[in-house]
Design an enzyme around this catalytic site. Structure first.
Site, PDB file in Angstrom:
ATOM      1  N   ASP A   1       2.866   2.064  -4.967  1.00 60.05           N
ATOM      2  CA  ASP A   1       2.835   2.148  -6.439  1.00 60.05           C
ATOM      3  C   ASP A   1       3.454   3.450  -6.946  1.00 60.05           C
ATOM      4  OD1 ASP A   1       0.569   3.674  -5.706  1.00 60.05           O
ATOM      5  OD2 ASP A   1      -0.769   2.754  -7.195  1.00 60.05           O
TER       6      ASP A   1
ATOM      7  N   ASP B   1      -4.503   0.489  -9.500  1.00 60.90           N
ATOM      8  CA  ASP B   1      -5.927   0.202  -9.648  1.00 60.90           C
ATOM      9  C   ASP B   1      -6.297  -0.080 -11.104  1.00 60.90           C
ATOM     10  OD1 ASP B   1      -5.712   0.968  -7.033  1.00 60.90           O
ATOM     11  OD2 ASP B   1      -6.830   2.842  -7.250  1.00 60.90           O
TER      12      ASP B   1
ATOM     13  N   GLU C   1       0.844  -1.196   0.000  1.00 64.82           N
ATOM     14  CA  GLU C   1       0.000   0.000   0.000  1.00 64.82           C
ATOM     15  C   GLU C   1       0.879   1.246   0.000  1.00 64.82           C
ATOM     16  OE1 GLU C   1      -3.132   0.008  -1.158  1.00 64.82           O
ATOM     17  OE2 GLU C   1      -3.658  -1.379   0.458  1.00 64.82           O
TER      18      GLU C   1
ATOM     19  N   LEU D   1     -12.593   0.711  -3.229  1.00 66.70           N
ATOM     20  CA  LEU D   1     -12.506  -0.504  -4.060  1.00 66.70           C
ATOM     21  C   LEU D   1     -12.357  -0.145  -5.538  1.00 66.70           C
ATOM     22  CD1 LEU D   1     -15.207  -2.690  -2.234  1.00 66.70           C
ATOM     23  CD2 LEU D   1     -12.727  -2.731  -1.927  1.00 66.70           C
TER      24      LEU D   1
ATOM     25  N   GLU E   1      -6.842  10.063 -14.882  1.00 66.28           N
ATOM     26  CA  GLU E   1      -7.102  10.365 -13.469  1.00 66.28           C
ATOM     27  C   GLU E   1      -6.118  11.436 -12.959  1.00 66.28           C
ATOM     28  OE1 GLU E   1      -8.805   7.359 -11.417  1.00 66.28           O
ATOM     29  OE2 GLU E   1      -8.677   8.341  -9.481  1.00 66.28           O
TER      30      GLU E   1
HETATM   31  C1  GLA Z   1      -5.284   4.617  -4.087  1.00 63.83           C
HETATM   32  C2  GLA Z   1      -4.574   4.921  -5.404  1.00 63.83           C
HETATM   33  C3  GLA Z   1      -3.549   3.836  -5.753  1.00 63.83           C
HETATM   34  C4  GLA Z   1      -2.628   3.564  -4.555  1.00 63.83           C
HETATM   35  C5  GLA Z   1      -3.442   3.350  -3.289  1.00 63.83           C
HETATM   36  C6  GLA Z   1      -2.572   3.199  -2.077  1.00 63.83           C
HETATM   37  O1  GLA Z   1      -6.081   3.464  -4.258  1.00 63.83           O
HETATM   38  O2  GLA Z   1      -5.521   4.996  -6.456  1.00 63.83           O
HETATM   39  O3  GLA Z   1      -2.815   4.230  -6.878  1.00 63.83           O
HETATM   40  O4  GLA Z   1      -1.690   4.578  -4.405  1.00 63.83           O
HETATM   41  O5  GLA Z   1      -4.343   4.417  -3.056  1.00 63.83           O
HETATM   42  O6  GLA Z   1      -1.825   2.036  -2.155  1.00 63.83           O
END
Ligand code: GLA
Length: 401
Positions: free
Chosen positions: A54, A189, A51, A142, A177
């Protein structure tokens, strides 16, 4: 057993929406627009491990889930995009020669942003009617936004025969985005929404975009627990975390000039320079560097089918997100703590950006229903909030319906 309990148990993502057949959406579309559509579908995701790594060029391990967004589309002759959703009353209608550069904070931005990015990248865009059906819970962490972006991209591309490899689709959606919506998210995501595989977690190197699909043992269910809270200012806090990570890299480059992201820093290197780094920035860096290690280690455990060890890393990840990265909240911590005391639990943690949203738990299949009921009951008793609990399995990524 009360009726609420049975409805939680019924909340398997797949079962819940099984009746919403694409044929029904097609019919609705035809009633609205008078033509037969093609339908494209993209899932939301849950992240098992990795988490806030990325956007630090690190490693993540999400799965696609059975909640999806569908976009029905058919061409129009008038060089306009007409975008509707089942969930929102407003319809957007726009001339393709007058596309804006930025969104205005409405749901249709997620579709429009994709059209803008396709056009900017030199792909043909032509008039179309679109109808969106979203099943991914909104604001629950989600990735309902990645789902609508990816489904819209496949839909818009289909009209002109545009062919892009799925990783390129994911990058285009991330760009929409970042640039059109204005959220500085990483690639996780969109990537897993495109390339997830049923029954598998996807271990992704967010720098090279190389990935590996790792089977999740058959006797494990993903139990996703929605705290039903979303704390204010989460996007500002997200961006601030990114800046703190960047600041860490800037400082560490004095000794490691080739480092371009926290991905390039080892735990020893970070610890060697603790004194030179402001305390908060150090904590953020320590989370990211150790979380990357957890993903790589977790990939090995899951490949060996060692769910218990993998689960231990999920719990470590939660502690790190809570104490070092400071993106958890009281409700997420309560949900994680309760889960740890229930039968069948192998590991769990907060998932997604944080400040509310969901936890994800790996639970032995035979215990999953009971786990769902008990966690809902105890969470409600502790917080006064009735949670949604989804008993899921990893699902396939995006495609035509
Ligand atoms: C959100 C972002 C992802 C990632 C998460 C944390 O979901 O869209 O790109 O950075 O937070 O891991």
């Amino acid at each position: 057993m009360n009726s609420d309990f049975t409805s939680w148990l019924g909340l398997s993502a797949h079962d819940k929406f099984d009746h919403m057949k694409p044929a029904e959406l097609a019919q609705k579309f035809e009633d609205l627009f008078g033509s037969r559509p093609r339908i494209f579908c993209a899932p939301g995701r849950v992240n098992l491990l990795g988490e806030h790594t990325d956007y630090n060029d690190g490693f993540v391990m999400p799965c696609a889930i059975g909640f999806s967004t569908r976009v029905a589309i058919s061409p129009r002759p008038d060089h306009r995009l007409v975008i509707r959703s089942e969930d929102f009353p407003e319809q957007l209608e726009i001339d393709l020669d007058h596309l804006p550069n930025q969104g205005t904070g409405v749901w249709s931005d997620y579709v429009l942003g994709i059209a803008v990015m396709l056009k900017e990248a030199g792909h043909p865009i032509s008039g179309a009617s679109l109808l969106v059906r979203g099943e991914v819970p909104i604001g629950a962490g989600l990735s309902s936004s990645a789902a609508i972006e990816v489904a819209s991209a496949l839909a818009l591309m289909s009209l002109n025969g545009t062919r892009l490899a799925l990783p390129e689709v994911a990058k285009l959606c991330q760009r929409a985005e970042n640039e059109f919506i204005g959220a500085r998210v990483g690639i996780m995501d969109q990537f897993v929404s495109c390339l997830g595989r049923a029954g598998h977690a996807l271990l992704l190197d967010c720098r090279s975009l190389e990935f590996k699909l790792i089977p999740i043992p058959d006797d494990i269910r993903l139990v996703i627990c929605n705290t039903m809270v979303k704390h204010e200012h989460s996007s500002g806090a997200y961006n601030r975390r990114r800046e703190e990570c960047d600041e860490g890299v800037k400082i560490l480059r004095q000794w490691y000039p080739r480092a371009t992201a926290l991905r390039d820093i080892s735990l020893d290197q970070l610890q060697d320079h603790k004194a030179a780094i402001p305390e908060t920035v150090y904590k953020r860096c320590l989370h990211v560097v150790s979380e990357n290690q957890r993903v790589l280690e977790g990939g090995k455990y899951l490949t060996d089918g060692d769910v218990q060890r993998f689960g231990g890393l999920m719990r470590d990840s939660h502690v790190s997100l809570r104490d070092l990265f400071e993106v958890s909240c009281k409700e997420l911590d309560v949900m994680v703590e309760i889960a740890g005391s229930l039968d069948g639990f192998c590991g769990g943690r907060m998932t997604g950006g944080g400040f509310g949203g969901c936890t994800v738990n790996l639970v032995k299949s035979p215990a999953a229903s009971q786990f769902a009921g008990q966690i809902a009951e105890r969470y409600q008793a502790a917080t006064g909030i009735k949670p949604d609990i989804y008993v899921c399995a990893a699902a396939n990524g995006a495609g035509a319906d």
